[in-house]
Design a protein around this motif. Structure first.
Motif, PDB file in Angstrom:
ATOM      1  N   THR A 240      31.331 -23.736  38.247  1.00 53.93           N
ATOM      2  CA  THR A 240      31.451 -22.603  39.009  1.00 53.93           C
ATOM      3  C   THR A 240      32.054 -22.677  40.377  1.00 53.93           C
ATOM      4  O   THR A 240      32.628 -21.830  40.803  1.00 53.93           O
ATOM      5  CB  THR A 240      29.774 -21.918  39.299  1.00 53.93           C
ATOM      6  N   LYS A 241      31.758 -23.639  41.224  1.00 53.93           N
ATOM      7  CA  LYS A 241      32.274 -23.874  42.483  1.00 53.93           C
ATOM      8  C   LYS A 241      33.603 -23.828  42.466  1.00 53.93           C
ATOM      9  O   LYS A 241      34.343 -23.136  43.255  1.00 53.93           O
ATOM     10  CB  LYS A 241      31.552 -25.437  43.159  1.00 53.93           C
ATOM     11  N   GLN A 242      34.152 -24.739  41.619  1.00 48.17           N
ATOM     12  CA  GLN A 242      35.910 -24.593  41.721  1.00 48.17           C
ATOM     13  C   GLN A 242      36.480 -23.426  41.081  1.00 48.17           C
ATOM     14  O   GLN A 242      37.318 -22.730  41.826  1.00 48.17           O
ATOM     15  CB  GLN A 242      36.143 -25.909  40.738  1.00 48.17           C
ATOM     16  N   PHE A 243      35.664 -22.862  40.142  1.00 44.75           N
ATOM     17  CA  PHE A 243      36.195 -21.532  39.547  1.00 44.75           C
ATOM     18  C   PHE A 243      36.253 -20.479  40.791  1.00 44.75           C
ATOM     19  O   PHE A 243      37.145 -19.926  40.794  1.00 44.75           O
ATOM     20  CB  PHE A 243      35.309 -21.196  38.495  1.00 44.75           C
ATOM     21  N   GLU A 244      35.439 -20.424  41.357  1.00 48.51           N
ATOM     22  CA  GLU A 244      35.312 -19.489  42.577  1.00 48.51           C
ATOM     23  C   GLU A 244      36.136 -19.741  43.608  1.00 48.51           C
ATOM     24  O   GLU A 244      36.973 -18.723  44.192  1.00 48.51           O
ATOM     25  CB  GLU A 244      33.708 -19.319  43.342  1.00 48.51           C
TER      26      GLU A 244
END
Length: 164
Positions: free
Chosen positions: A55-59
């Protein structure tokens, strides 16, 4: 790939001759890689590159775009398009935590490809082993684990210097 096929897209993910993942070779076979596939659009075949991210990288990806998010992946896409003679790529990234998809069209950049190819030639033709990247913290890091000089570079004689 399954989702793309279910949506009606024609995707080629295997070499029809070997029925294995499509492998690209260049520079007399000294430079190679495997593509995720090709996808057919009205304009013709495009490179298909598929990644996943938490999620962090995706954002971060959604904020920055594919090329700024991961320059290494962006370079890989440029090299594959260059050697395949393709003008565009579809980069798909799936969030591992939510299954959300991100899609971005990436245009071929002839200058970026030429610079990457020149860099590869310089490394492959060099008589000198290049210095380890500053970010390399062990022989198992992303920079070193696939290098064919890994054992030498991380061996006991790697830091030994000789008088001229």
């Amino acid at each position: 790939v399954g989702l793309l096929k279910q949506a009606g897209y024609k995707v080629q993910e295997e070499d029809p001759k070997t029925h294995e993942q499509i492998r690209l070779e260049a520079l007399d076979g000294r430079f190679s890689g495997y593509i995720d596939g090709q996808i057919l659009f009205e304009q013709g075949w495009k490179l298909l590159e598929i990644k996943s991210a938490n999620t962090k990288q995706f954002e971060r990806l959604k904020e920055m775009g594919y090329e700024a998010w991961n320059p290494k992946y962006a370079a890989q896409v440029q090299v594959y398009m260059g050697y395949m003679g393709l003008d565009d790529a579809l980069a798909l990234v799936m969030c591992k935590d939510t299954s959300e998809l991100y899609a971005e069209k990436i245009r071929f950049d002839r200058d970026a490809f030429a610079a990457l190819e020149e860099k590869a030639r310089g490394i492959l033709d060099s008589e000198v082993v290049p210095a380890r990247p500053a970010e390399a913290k062990s022989q198992y890091c992303q920079f070193c684990k696939y290098c064919d000089r890994n054992q030498w570079c991380w061996g006991p004689l790697a830091e030994v210097s000789f008088d001229a």
